[in-house]
Motif scaffolding. Structure first.
Motif, PDB file in Angstrom:
ATOM      1  N   THR A 190      60.417 -15.844 -45.685  1.00  0.00           N
ATOM      2  CA  THR A 190      60.513 -14.539 -46.325  1.00  0.00           C
ATOM      3  C   THR A 190      59.875 -14.610 -47.700  1.00  0.00           C
ATOM      4  O   THR A 190      59.988 -15.627 -48.398  1.00  0.00           O
ATOM      5  N   PHE A 191      59.169 -13.568 -48.073  1.00  0.00           N
ATOM      6  CA  PHE A 191      58.501 -13.541 -49.370  1.00  0.00           C
ATOM      7  C   PHE A 191      58.206 -12.099 -49.750  1.00  0.00           C
ATOM      8  O   PHE A 191      58.327 -11.172 -48.931  1.00  0.00           O
ATOM      9  N   ALA A 192      57.838 -11.916 -51.005  1.00  0.00           N
ATOM     10  CA  ALA A 192      57.454 -10.597 -51.500  1.00  0.00           C
ATOM     11  C   ALA A 192      55.934 -10.561 -51.583  1.00  0.00           C
ATOM     12  O   ALA A 192      55.321 -11.352 -52.302  1.00  0.00           O
ATOM     13  N   LYS A 194      52.446  -8.772 -52.617  1.00  0.00           N
ATOM     14  CA  LYS A 194      52.000  -7.845 -53.655  1.00  0.00           C
ATOM     15  C   LYS A 194      51.577  -6.521 -53.033  1.00  0.00           C
ATOM     16  O   LYS A 194      50.749  -6.468 -52.128  1.00  0.00           O
ATOM     17  N   GLY A 197      55.878  -5.383 -50.682  1.00  0.00           N
ATOM     18  CA  GLY A 197      57.323  -5.590 -50.733  1.00  0.00           C
ATOM     19  C   GLY A 197      57.741  -6.738 -49.839  1.00  0.00           C
ATOM     20  O   GLY A 197      57.006  -7.715 -49.650  1.00  0.00           O
ATOM     21  N   THR A 198      58.904  -6.623 -49.249  1.00  0.00           N
ATOM     22  CA  THR A 198      59.504  -7.716 -48.494  1.00  0.00           C
ATOM     23  C   THR A 198      58.787  -7.940 -47.169  1.00  0.00           C
ATOM     24  O   THR A 198      58.576  -7.008 -46.394  1.00  0.00           O
ATOM     25  N   ASN A 248      56.749  -6.314 -42.399  1.00  0.00           N
ATOM     26  CA  ASN A 248      56.922  -5.732 -43.730  1.00  0.00           C
ATOM     27  C   ASN A 248      58.100  -4.755 -43.656  1.00  0.00           C
ATOM     28  O   ASN A 248      58.069  -3.792 -42.890  1.00  0.00           O
ATOM     29  N   GLU A 253      65.340  -6.099 -50.470  1.00  0.00           N
ATOM     30  CA  GLU A 253      64.555  -6.988 -51.322  1.00  0.00           C
ATOM     31  C   GLU A 253      64.419  -8.352 -50.635  1.00  0.00           C
ATOM     32  O   GLU A 253      65.261  -8.737 -49.822  1.00  0.00           O
ATOM     33  N   HIS A 254      63.344  -9.071 -50.982  1.00  0.00           N
ATOM     34  CA  HIS A 254      63.073 -10.311 -50.256  1.00  0.00           C
ATOM     35  C   HIS A 254      64.169 -11.352 -50.465  1.00  0.00           C
ATOM     36  O   HIS A 254      64.402 -12.197 -49.588  1.00  0.00           O
ATOM     37  N   HIS A 255      64.884 -11.303 -51.607  1.00  0.00           N
ATOM     38  CA  HIS A 255      65.945 -12.278 -51.838  1.00  0.00           C
ATOM     39  C   HIS A 255      67.231 -11.925 -51.077  1.00  0.00           C
ATOM     40  O   HIS A 255      68.195 -12.701 -51.083  1.00  0.00           O
TER      41      HIS A 255
END
Length: 608
Positions: A190-192, A194, A197-198, A248, A253-255
């Motif tokens: 998982t990552f954000a 640019k 978003g997630t 996507n 949120e990605h966290h």
């Protein structure tokens, strides 16, 4: 990548430094090692991903680390695949992680793949032959005995064409990815991104997902929307099961989502914290005690769990039935496999196959339920289940579960009422419970005609509409005006001695009737006479219905003759008192015999 080709996912497995990543790079042209540390050390630490078209398939490769220290990452990569490349170096042969990875593949139910004998170019013919013989011996009486063994040398390209052909054959032989219309992605990254978003990545199983679909993050019960999809580095509107996907997500949120989380379709899944499983130990694992603390590797994640055996543990490596209590809810279904490791020794002790995601409270009940068919097992877990609940409990395809239930109804194993389903055996047991409850009520309330349906529903914990239908199919009971009685019980209160006595007392003084208590008649009899329309209750006073009819005739004629009547005149006409005349006058007003004007009554529209 060609999105029109059928897509499949293959994972690597094998000991550290046996050439898994080099093989993937040779087949795809992509280095699966993503991290700078991996590239600097030449050691795979985390999962790597690459794609290629092979034999008419769009193949996504999941490259796993081979070092024992990173076994949890390896397990995260193989938890959702059905085809594998088992890599063994010809110059080293069988090694500890070869053994462990092979056991893991077997425990996860991976039955299709290819054994790749790497580094064939740096050994002589005798060494290569010895390595092949060793593998043949190791695989005797295992699912891997039928896998082709292909010697290769990645730097020179030796054997790569044979590998591609063997991969294509394995993919054709393996069952096509099941589409149960219940999608699930075990998140492995998982990552954000640019501007986007997630983003999560994982292997999609169980169904397809499309842009704008609503999905559920099981760990925190967050509903999210699919903003965009990629499969094989290509943007797609819909991804099919059996593919590597990058999703996507909007709404999180990605966290808030991490490796190991399950991302599932918003309906059709039920999260659970306890599952009954068949446990298969590894050959060299220490014997499990009756209860134990273990680590479960489920999908791409891991969590501490508690194991409890329902059967006496043996020393012959036989499978055991028992319960796993999870520390966090997970979306599982019958047939899922996962790996169990010792929390203390950090070794694989065995694998578990999920049988029941909503287990009963006792071990005895669990052992009985495990022998039921999947449909009856689901209905045992939740009697009076809707089709949606059956899908969740049994892991069934929603498009076919209705046909399955209809067939079960025809063969008599399932009963349906108001769109809900119950096993015929459970329905029979429930009928016996209902009959017993009604019989107990009759014993405790000998003068009552029967038990109120609402009270009975509470007693046996069944919804009233379902209970009504259940009673209708039970010859030992009768239901009338929401009163349930034994079939041999007198049906009407007016035929009971108490009912006859009360009617006689009401008739003797029709316009000044006694209360039930005054003539020692149970209130239940009086209320049943009201339900039978032989008696009416007005403001807590019981009148014979015939008395109200007689009063209407007397007052109706008088009000027409005189034009109006006072309450005192009505009292004198009926030879009663104000206590009884007030409710009678109120009733005649409601019936339209009279109409109130001030303190007087005048003729109403239904005056005689």
């Amino acid at each position: 990548m060609n999105s029109a080709l059928p897509a499949r996912v293959i994972a690597t497995a094998g000991h550290v430094d046996h050439g898994k990543s080099t093989l993937v790079r040779a087949l795809t042209g992509t280095n699966p090692d993503r991290l700078a540390e991996e590239k600097a050390r030449g050691l795979t630490i985390d999962l790597g991903f690459a794609f290629a078209e092979i034999g008419g398939f769009s193949v996504g490769f999941v490259d796993v680390p081979g070092h024992v220290r990173f076994l949890k990452n390896m397990l995260a990569g193989v938890g959702a695949v059905e085809v594998a490349l088992l890599v063994v170096a010809a110059n080293e042969g069988w090694m500890p992680q070869t053994e462990e990875h092979t056991q893991i593949l077997e425990l996860l139910g991976v039955r299709h793949g290819v054994v790749v004998l790497t580094k064939a170019g740096i050994v002589d013919a005798d060494t290569l032959e010895f390595a092949q013989l060793e593998l043949s011996e190791r695989f005797t009486n295992t699912p891997f005995a039928q896998w082709p063994v292909i010697p290769i040398d990645s730097p020179t390209g030796l054997g790569l064409d044979e590998i591609r052909s063997a991969i294509a054959t394995a993919l054709r032989d393996a069952p096509a990815p099941a589409d149960r219309h219940r999608a699930r992605v075990w998140v492995d990254r998982t990552f954000a991104a640019k501007g986007a978003g997630t983003v999560i990545t994982g292997t999609l199983t169980g169904g397809s997902i499309a842009v704008d679909d609503e999905l559920l993050v099981v760990a925190n019960q967050r509903l999210v929307r699919v903003r965009g999809l990629q499969s094989g580095h290509e943007r797609v509107e819909r991804a099919q099961p059996g593919t590597r996907v990058a999703v996507n997500l909007a709404g999180i949120e990605h966290h808030e989502i991490t490796r190991g989380d399950g991302l599932v379709t918003a309906t059709g899944w039920r999260a659970t914290t306890a599952v009954d499983v068949v446990f298969t130990p590894t050959p060299a694992a220490p014997q499990l005690p009756r209860t134990a603390s273990l680590t479960a590797h489920i999908g791409s994640g891991e969590q501490p769990v508690r194991w409890r055996s329902f059967e006496q543990s043996g020393t012959d490596g036989s499978r055991l039935y028992g319960r796993i209590r999870l520390s966090a809810p997970v979306a599982l279904q019958p047939g899922d496999h996962f790996i169990l490791r010792s929390s203390a020794r950090r070794v694989v002790v065995g694998g578990a196959e999920v049988v029941d995601i909503a287990p009963p409270r006792t071990a005895a009940a669990a052992l009985v339920r495990k022998d039921l068919t999947p449909l009856l097992r689901a209905l045992d877990a939740e009697p009076w289940a809707s089709l949606e609940s059956i899908v969740e409990l049994g892991g069934f395809d929603p498009t076919t579960v209705s046909e399955m239930c209809e067939a079960a109804i025809l063969d008599g194993s399932v009963v349906m009422a108001h769109g809900r389903h119950i096993a015929a055996a459970s329905a029979h047991a429930m009928k016996l419970k209902v009959v017993a409850a009604v019989s107990a009520f009759h014993i405790s309330n000998p003068t009552a005609i029967g038990m109120a349906l609402s009270e009975l529903a509470t007693t046996v914990s069944v919804e009233t509409n379902l209970l009504r239908e259940l009673i209708g199919a039970e010859n030992a009971l009768k239901i009338d005006r929401d009163i349930v009685r034994s079939a041999d019980r007198i049906a009407v209160a007016s035929q009971t001695p108490e009912g006859t006595a009360f009617l006689a007392a009401l008739t003797e003084t029709p316009f000044a009737p006694p209360s039930p208590e005054a003539v020692h008649v149970p209130i239940a009899i009086a209320k049943q006479l009201v339900r039978e329309k032989i008696v009416v209750e007005i403001d807590g006073i019981y009148f014979a219905s015939a008395a109200i009819t007689e009063a209407a005739a007397i007052i109706g004629r008088a009000v027409i003759d005189q034009g109006s009547l006072t309450l005192s005149e009505i009292r004198d006409l009926l030879g009663s008192t104000r206590k009884y005349v007030l409710p009678i006058a109120k009733t005649l007003d409601q019936q339209g015999v009279t109409r109130r004007r001030g303190d007087d009554r005048i003729p109403g529209p239904r005056a005689i």
